[in-house]
Design an enzyme around this catalytic site. Structure first.
Site: not given
Ligand code: PEP
Ligand code: MG
Length: 592
Positions: A200, A307, A343, A442, A465-466, A476, A513
């Site tokens: 992040h 986010r 989200r 995810e 990403n996840d 990650r 996303c």
């Protein structure tokens, strides 16, 4: 990793995570020192060591008092009293006298003596069968970390750094909460020992448009404050003492980049449609309400991922329902009629709140994270749900739950959402009763039950990403295994394909996303796999739109067909990259 040249220039190679080039003086924010090495000093050096320790203690006291003051202001004196215990550790004369005695008798550095004696005290306290005293061990450790950071000149890394002059920040690591507070005018770029493209911290760098290189292993130990560096976030280089020739070459590259940006902005107001007429929804990921400016500036079709956890971290108190509502409504109203996908809280993993001390976990990415946290901390969750519902009255708001692993979690979250609807209705507070509800895909388990999930939601958004880290069991954020984090792995592509098929069969749209959506080399592949929406960091929107407008959808489908048959991730990647390069060579021009 570092190459020394006869010119005096030294090149450090890492992982490029945020494109752009900058140069400036180094400011080291933190250095990794897992152990405090035994360090002998001469007899004459001892007074200097004592002075260092005293200065570090004064600095630490000041930092703790500042935090105490802030917390008392925000949350009342009771919450701030924990810091009294921290101050008491610093004022413990027996401990400090023993540290000084060790320095004098054994002629060792202040760092070593302080670490040794403080650890001895902590071990003694920890062994006593008394809960109160055992809790003091944590206070002690906290204070020791602060004192050592001050001794090492790294400043206080537990609070947002006070950066006064423009500089290139160098650190062993940077938390998302510290990065989120960087002032773009002061932080020209940053370089860290650890990290990866999908951490992040890296995601924030792209969103803030701060050039960044991570995974540089030991750079924080090799550079000193005030040294001059050039940072190349396109190719992942940090160059110490760049020569005139290097600066000249980079001058050319920067001019080329600027030209490219202008060209890209030309497409800003044009639709994201392929040459053969296939329309793609190209939206933006945001972390703060203020990012709306960037969304509009870069021509995104709304927000595909807000986010919201960044409203919660990097601050001393929880945001109230009203404060959240104001933030959500600000974005919704500014972008109306375009969609804003909000989200719900995705805390945990590598995102933590400074004020809410969650217990440390062995595997935070597999732990008490996101929807799992929210379904237990229902008061926090419901407050957010109400704030989002209220904002839905003022724009095209859609809600999205993160980390859904199966139907049970979706149903529980929806039940709480329904309770919130009823509460608002009872009070006559307006909201959109038909607000779309979607989920992030995810977790591989969610893909396996995607058909059942798709029947109950309005959209899916693939959090690649996840999804990649969970599918391949590759952390990650760990640079040591970054080479194993493979978006084009055949297993990942099959997961994406299965998700798309389930969504389309149920008549809902599916987006991406995760960071895959903002990588030009992977965009044709994603389109070919059938995704309907891409949501990327706002500054990347023009480049992705430029590329989409040069693609033929039909050809991307052939590319995806090839990829789904191919057994090698690296072969898929080179084919996908070549495909994207052929469509828009200028996007790849400055990569070496
Ligand atoms: C993802 O996992 O791909 C995603 C978009 O969410 P985050 O990066 O915030 O975990
Ligand atoms: Mg995620």
């Amino acid at each position: 990793m570092a190459e020394a040249f006869i010119t005096g220039e030294k090149v450090f190679r890492g992982i490029p995570v945020s494109a752009g080039v900058c140069q400036g003086r180094v400011m080291v924010l933190g250095r990794r020192r897992e152990t405090v090495a035994w360090q002998k000093v001469s007899a004459e050096e001892v007074p200097r060591q004592i002075e260092r320790l005293e200065q570090a203690l004064v600095a630490t006291r000041k930092q703790i008092q500042e935090v105490q003051h802030k917390v008392a202001e925000a949350m009342g004196g009771e919450n701030a009293s924990i810091f009294e215990a921290h101050l008491l550790v610093l004022e413990d004369r027996t401990l400090m006298d023993e540290v000084v005695r060790m320095m004098e008798q054994e002629q060792v550095s202040a760092d070593y003596a302080f670490h040794q004696i403080a650890n001895k005290y902590a071990a003694t306290l920890g062994a006593i069968d008394d809960e109160y005293l055992r809790e003091r061990v944590a206070d002690m450790k906290d204070v020791v970390t602060r004192v050592l950071n001050n001794l090492w000149g790294g400043g206080d890394r537990l609070e947002p750094p006070q950066i006064k002059e423009p500089c290139v920040v160098v650190s062993d690591d940077l938390s998302p909460s510290v990065t989120a507070q960087f002032d773009r005018q002061k932080v020209l770029g940053f370089a860290t020992d650890i990290g990866s493209k999908t951490s992040h911290t890296a995601i924030l760098a792209r969103s803030l448009q701060i050039p960044a290189v991570v995974g540089l292993q030991t750079i924080s130990q090799q550079l000193e404050n005030g040294q001059y560096v050039l940072l190349d976030g396109i190719n992942g280089l940090v160059i110490l003492n760049p020569t005139d020739q290097t600066l000249f070459e980079y001058g050319k590259l920067v001019r080329k980049q600027a030209g490219l940006h202008e060209k890209l902005l030309d497409v800003k107001d044009k639709p994201a449609v392929t040459l053969d007429g296939h329309a793609v929804i190209l939206s933006a990921n945001v972390e703060h309400a203020s990012d709306t400016v960037s969304v509009l500036q870069h021509g995104a079709a709304g927000v595909g991922l807000f986010r919201t956890e960044f409203l919660f971290i990097a601050r001393e108190v929880m945001p109230s329902e009203d404060e959240q509502y104001q933030a959500y409504r600000q974005v919704a109203a500014a972008l109306k009629p375009q969609a804003v996908v909000i989200r719900t809280l995705d805390l945990g993993g590598d995102k933590f709140m400074t004020h809410l001390k969650l217990p440390p976990e062995m595997n935070p990415f597999l732990g008490w994270r996101a929807i799992r946290f929210c379904l237990q901390e229902t008061a926090i969750f419901k407050q957010q749900l109400r704030a989002i519902l209220r904002a839905s009255a003022e724009g095209n708001v859609k809600i999205m739950y993160p980390m859904i692993s199966g139907l049970g979690e979706l149903l529980q979250a929806n039940a709480l959402l329904e309770e919130c609807r009823q509460e608002l209705r009872a009070k006559g507070v307006p909201f959109d009763p038909n607000m779309d509800v979607g989920i992030m895909i995810e977790i591989p388990a969610a893909v396996m039950v995607a058909e059942s999930l798709a029947k109950r939601v309005n959209f899916f958004s693939l959090g690649t990403n996840d999804l990649i880290q969970y599918a391949l069991a590759v952390d990650r954020v760990n640079e040591k295994i970054a080479h194993l984090y493979e978006p084009t792995n055949p297993a990942v592509l099959k997961l994406i394909k299965t998700t798309v098929a389930a969504a389309h069969q149920a008549g809902i749209w599916v987006g991406v996303c995760g960071e895959m959506a903002g990588d030009p080399a992977l965009v044709p592949l994603l389109l070919g796999l059938g995704v309907d929406e891409l949501s990327v960091a706002a500054p990347l929107v023009p480049e992705i739109k430029f590329l989409i407008r040069r693609l033929k959808w039909d050809e991307t489908r052939q590319l995806a067909e090839f990829a789904l048959q191919c057994e090698s991730g690296s072969e898929i990647l080179s084919r996908a990259e070549a495909f994207a390069r052929a469509a828009a060579p200028s996007l790849f021009e400055n990569q070496s």
